[in-house]
Design a protein around this motif. Structure first.
Motif, PDB file in Angstrom:
ATOM      1  N   THR A  11       0.854  -1.187   0.000  1.00 58.31           N
ATOM      2  CA  THR A  11       0.000   0.000   0.000  1.00 58.31           C
ATOM      3  C   THR A  11       0.893   1.240   0.000  1.00 58.31           C
ATOM      4  O   THR A  11       2.116   1.142   0.204  1.00 58.31           O
ATOM      5  N   GLU A  59      -6.300  -7.779 -10.328  1.00 58.93           N
ATOM      6  CA  GLU A  59      -7.344  -8.024  -9.344  1.00 58.93           C
ATOM      7  C   GLU A  59      -8.157  -6.739  -9.177  1.00 58.93           C
ATOM      8  O   GLU A  59      -7.603  -5.641  -9.267  1.00 58.93           O
ATOM      9  N   GLU A  60      -9.430  -6.866  -8.931  1.00 59.61           N
ATOM     10  CA  GLU A  60     -10.271  -5.697  -8.715  1.00 59.61           C
ATOM     11  C   GLU A  60      -9.770  -4.917  -7.497  1.00 59.61           C
ATOM     12  O   GLU A  60      -9.339  -5.498  -6.506  1.00 59.61           O
ATOM     13  N   ASN A  61      -9.781  -3.609  -7.598  1.00 66.81           N
ATOM     14  CA  ASN A  61      -9.359  -2.699  -6.523  1.00 66.81           C
ATOM     15  C   ASN A  61      -7.861  -2.749  -6.216  1.00 66.81           C
ATOM     16  O   ASN A  61      -7.429  -2.278  -5.165  1.00 66.81           O
ATOM     17  N   GLN A  62      -7.077  -3.325  -7.105  1.00 65.48           N
ATOM     18  CA  GLN A  62      -5.622  -3.370  -6.920  1.00 65.48           C
ATOM     19  C   GLN A  62      -5.034  -1.972  -7.142  1.00 65.48           C
ATOM     20  O   GLN A  62      -5.402  -1.289  -8.088  1.00 65.48           O
ATOM     21  N   LEU A  63      -4.147  -1.567  -6.276  1.00 64.85           N
ATOM     22  CA  LEU A  63      -3.472  -0.281  -6.415  1.00 64.85           C
ATOM     23  C   LEU A  63      -2.589  -0.311  -7.658  1.00 64.85           C
ATOM     24  O   LEU A  63      -1.788  -1.233  -7.835  1.00 64.85           O
ATOM     25  N   ASP A  79      -0.860  -4.617 -13.790  1.00 62.27           N
ATOM     26  CA  ASP A  79      -1.954  -3.770 -13.319  1.00 62.27           C
ATOM     27  C   ASP A  79      -3.282  -4.448 -13.643  1.00 62.27           C
ATOM     28  O   ASP A  79      -3.400  -5.185 -14.622  1.00 62.27           O
ATOM     29  N   LYS A  80      -4.268  -4.200 -12.815  1.00 60.09           N
ATOM     30  CA  LYS A  80      -5.630  -4.724 -12.977  1.00 60.09           C
ATOM     31  C   LYS A  80      -5.701  -6.245 -12.916  1.00 60.09           C
ATOM     32  O   LYS A  80      -6.625  -6.859 -13.444  1.00 60.09           O
TER      33      LYS A  80
END
Length: 110
Positions: free
Chosen positions: A17, A41-45, A38-39
């Protein structure tokens, strides 16, 4: 973040985080390597957000993404180039496994 020390120079963890970057900076980390696309997983930073905060903390951030079990020789080559000369490095992915695997591959004599 559960940080696993692989060597004195290299540690790994699951997804980090923005707050974790403060902890890594305090530990003297000078380079972060992300092995997560990136992307994934849903809601991944997003990596760009990590890289921006890392830069503010004087930590270099490198993105070498690959799906689990799909590491290529080019990923290992990119990793070797990225870590060359780095003092303290932290790698992360979804669970830490890819970050551990790429370190092992980069440090295995062929």
């Amino acid at each position: 973040m559960i940080r696993t020390q692989i060597t004195e120079q290299y540690s790994v963890s699951e997804q980090i985080t923005l707050d974790d970057l403060n902890t890594l900076a305090a530990a003297g980390i000078s380079l972060i390597v992300c092995n997560r696309p990136d992307k994934e997983e849903e809601n991944q930073l997003a990596f760009a957000d990590i890289a921006q905060r890392a830069q503010e903390l004087n930590i270099k951030a490198v993105h070498i993404p690959f799906a689990g079990g799909q590491m290529q020789a080019s990923d290992v080559t990119s990793f070797k180039q990225a870590i060359k000369g780095a003092d303290k490095i932290h790698g992360y992915c979804r669970t830490g496994k890819r970050a551990s695997s790429i370190w092992e591959a980069a440090n295995t004599e062929v």
